[in-house]
Scaffold this motif. Structure first.
Motif, short mmCIF file in Angstrom:
data_model
loop_
_atom_site.label_atom_id
_atom_site.label_comp_id
_atom_site.label_asym_id
_atom_site.label_seq_id
_atom_site.Cartn_x
_atom_site.Cartn_y
_atom_site.Cartn_z
N VAL A 168 1.06 5.43 0.26
CA VAL A 168 0.33 6.61 0.74
C VAL A 168 1.27 7.82 0.68
CG1 VAL A 168 -1.22 5.30 2.23
CG2 VAL A 168 0.98 6.10 3.12
N ARG A 189 3.41 1.94 2.93
CA ARG A 189 2.86 1.94 4.29
C ARG A 189 3.55 0.83 5.08
NH1 ARG A 189 -1.69 3.79 6.79
NH2 ARG A 189 -2.90 4.20 4.91
N ALA A 222 -3.55 8.01 6.25
CA ALA A 222 -3.59 8.74 4.97
C ALA A 222 -4.89 8.40 4.25
CB ALA A 222 -2.39 8.35 4.11
N GLU A 278 -4.63 6.73 -1.33
CA GLU A 278 -3.72 5.62 -1.63
C GLU A 278 -3.32 5.70 -3.09
OE1 GLU A 278 -5.10 1.77 -0.58
OE2 GLU A 278 -5.31 2.22 1.56
N TRP A 280 5.88 9.92 -1.87
CA TRP A 280 5.06 8.78 -1.49
C TRP A 280 5.89 7.82 -0.63
CZ3 TRP A 280 -0.11 7.94 -2.97
CH2 TRP A 280 -0.63 8.90 -3.87
N THR A 300 0.86 -1.18 0.00
CA THR A 300 0.00 0.00 0.00
C THR A 300 0.89 1.23 0.00
OG1 THR A 300 -1.68 -1.16 1.27
CG2 THR A 300 -1.81 1.24 1.22
#
Length: 689
Positions: free
Chosen positions: A396, A411, A419, A422, A408, A394
């Motif tokens: 975020v 995660r 956040a 996504e 960015w 992922t």
């Protein structure tokens, strides 16, 4: 057969640099000669080694044709070939060619119409503006560049700056050539160094560790600096109390396997994994702030903890085992380890950085750096989309950087805050080419990573993996002595050691650079001093060849004159100052150069010829992944401009309007190319200093 008209059309095609223009003319002349002599040889295979003429009497450019005379090529005397090509080119009556001659033993020489050619160069530069030097070579190719990669346990030091300055400059260079570049900063938040600081914090809390300067952060002391002190103290504690190493192993197991791991808490109940995550988050924030001071930014933060906890390494491990690429010795020094056979002969112990059979999983079950790097390299190419891996990340937003670029992050289990946005996982990684900027000490480990991809059947990706290896930064004897290092053995340079506290922190170097700029010019605005200081450091870190060990000398790195980043900024500011003075005098630079001076000063011609070469030199530097070549070009450009400035009268006072307009154009053209080059080097160009 090519007609004279067709050749003239080729010669007068769209503007291009002199090298390409003259090479095309030579190729057309050669094609005509081959047809006339009925020689069956591909003209494209004839080498055209165009260069500056060795003697001014020969002209401006020369091409040696001696290699063309070989029996397996044209089989004619080289001087005969040169004379034939010269005759053909003279017959075209091109206005750009003042004279074409042939000289022994077989050189084809060009003397150009300098005023006319110079105007063409300047028109081409000014029409392109910020795009001059840009290319579409890499359009459609995504490149991942991994750089910086500082352990998230303490403050960045000057050695890290060579990595980040090289990496960021390379990213900028690749983007000028049309490549889609993703700059990744890999955070090793699960390694020994992070574990050591976690051990330090727990020992401080238990009253079992004391820091020489005080156990609490000093007034105004940044968190990363405080962690540096903890790290040094823990290293000394291990020497005095070896039993503490078991605490390190417990922390490492907890970080890798999560808080639920056996022995995942200290005697005081501290959660090792949570402590490590919080520590890393705070340290990375500090590192990003430091790098922003040098105009360095990224696209994505990748985390070792995310790679581990996503199951990527576990699945990679299973794939390696299922394909029979690993073995597990039952006896010997590597008993219980999972290894990748990578050599012949007896292997060393599992802690060695350079084992003939590379350890991927130690006997205690923890994965090595190389193991995690294999998994990471597979992900960079998008290979882990394969159902055999079944791994998902992922992504975020981390936040906006100093230059407005959105950063960015993967995660991670310990990522603070929620956040709402996504990112599309397909947006990250999935490169056609990967460049890892890592110091030369990791060359063997990188070889293992790329060979692992090859053995897994990913031959193309292995071939498109590049280790940009660079030598380390050390301290000059004078600088080492200033830090209290014993230099009585008389060596020229001394290695840094974060564990021993022998290093110069990156922020300290930046602060010293800013202070030095203010010393030289006390009335300098703070922002200007900061930009000049950053320019000095960036240039110092990239101007050496990658194979050269840098012995950091504070005096040399921060010099405002000579082969330095400050000199480049002064040259650019001087060009802008001339243009301002022209404007203030009421002079308006003409939109077109209708009339040209009959002759040029040599300094004018050398400057313009150097400007003309910028796109080619930038492309060559990028192709060779050599930021130092771009730095050398920029320095030469500044030197040529200085020579022009010193050898021509002040433009403001010039009375010949043809000369005044022409030289005003030269200054404006130089300023544009300097701006383009400085931005690619990662500088913020200063119009006033």
């Amino acid at each position: 057969m090519t007609t004279s008209t067709e050749a003239q059309e080729t010669a007068e095609a769209a503007p291009r640099d002199l090298h390409e223009y003259l090479s095309a003319l030579v190729r057309e002349a050669a094609r005509s000669y081959l047809a006339r002599e009925q020689i069956d040889y591909p003209v494209e295979e004839l080498p055209i080694d165009l260069g500056f003429s060795a003697q001014a009497s020969f002209g401006d450019y020369s091409v040696p044709l001696m290699s063309w005379a070989a029996k397996n090529r044209l089989g004619r005397p080289p001087l005969v070939i040169a004379e034939a090509l010269a005759d053909y080119l003279r017959s075209l009556n091109l206005p750009t060619l003042q004279e074409v001659t042939a000289t022994r033993p077989g050189y084809l020489n060009f003397r150009l119409n300098r005023p006319l050619v110079s105007r063409d160069i300047m028109v081409r530069v000014l029409e392109a503006g910020p795009d001059f030097g840009q290319s579409e070579t890499g359009v459609g190719t995504k490149v991942v560049v991994e750089h910086t990669n500082i352990n998230s346990n303490k403050a960045a030091h000057v050695g890290h700056l060579r990595n980040s300055c090289l990496g960021d400059t390379l990213v900028r260079m690749l983007r000028t050539q049309g490549y889609q570049v993703e700059a990744q900063n890999y955070i090793d938040d699960t390694g020994v160094q992070v574990a050591d600081v976690v051990v330090g914090f727990t020992l401080l809390k238990e009253g079992r560790l004391h820091l020489p300067e005080g156990d609490e952060p000093l007034p105004g002391e940044p968190f990363d600096y405080y962690c540096s002190r903890v790290y040094v103290a823990v290293g000394k504690a291990y020497d005095e109390q070896p039993e503490l190493l078991e605490r390190r192993h417990a922390v490492l197991r907890a970080i890798e396997h999560g808080s639920e791991a056996e022995a995942g808490r200290s005697e005081e109940g501290a959660d090792y994994a949570a402590l490590a995550a919080d520590l890393s988050q705070r340290i990375v924030q500090a590192h990003l702030k430091t790098m922003s001071r040098l105009n360095i930014s990224y696209d994505l933060l990748t985390w070792e903890s995310a790679i581990l906890h996503s199951g990527l390494w576990r699945r990679t491990f299973e794939v390696l085992k299922s394909r029979g690429l690993l073995r597990r010795p039952e006896s010997g020094k590597l008993a219980g380890c999972w290894i990748l056979p990578f050599g012949e002969g007896e292997s060393q112990d599992e802690e060695s950085e350079h084992t003939l059979d590379k350890v991927l999983v130690k006997s205690d079950g923890t994965a090595t750096y190389t193991a995690k790097d294999i998994a990471y390299q597979l992900w960079k190419f998008g290979l882990t989309d394969d159902p055999a891996f079944d791994v998902h990340f992922t992504f975020v937003p981390w936040g906006r950087q100093h230059d407005g670029r959105l950063l960015w992050t993967m995660r991670t289990p310990g990522l603070q805050g929620e956040a709402s946005q996504e990112g599309d996982p397909l947006r990250f990684g999935h490169a056609q080419r990967v460049i890892n900027v890592i110091d030369v000490r990791q060359s063997y480990a990188q070889q293992v990573v790329y060979e692992s991809l090859r053995r897994l059947g990913y031959e193309e990706q292995a071939s498109n993996s590049t280790h940009l290896a660079y030598e380390i930064v050390t301290l000059s004897a004078a600088t080492a002595a200033s830090l209290g290092v014993d230099t009585s053995d008389g060596r020229e340079f001394y290695p840094m050691s974060g564990r021993k506290g022998i290093e110069i922190k990156a922020d300290d170097l930046i602060n010293a650079a800013i202070a030095r700029m203010k010393e030289v010019k006390p009335d300098l605005p703070d922002e200007t001093a900061a930009i000049l200081g950053a320019s000095a450091i960036r240039y110092f870190m990239i101007r050496f060849s990658l194979q050269q060990v840098i012995a950091l000398d504070m005096e040399e790195a921060l010099r405002p004159t000579g082969d330095t980043g400050v000199y480049l900024q002064y040259a650019y500011a001087r060009a802008n100052s001339i243009l301002r003075r022209l404007q203030e005098s009421g002079y308006e630079v003409p939109e077109r150069l209708e009339e040209l001076p009959p002759v040029l000063e040599q300094s004018e011609w050398e400057l313009l010829r150097h400007i003309d070469a910028y796109p080619r030199r930038l492309a060559e530097a990028t192709s060779h992944l050599a930021p130092n070549l771009l730095a050398a070009y920029a320095y030469d450009l500044a030197a040529h401009f200085s020579d022009f400035y010193e050898h021509t009268p002040p433009i403001v006072k010039e009375e010949d309007q043809r000369v005044k307009a022409f030289r005003a154009w030269i200054v404006r053209t130089t300023a544009q190319v300097m701006n383009n080059a400085l931005r690619t080097l990662g500088f913020i160009p200063l119009e006033r200093v």
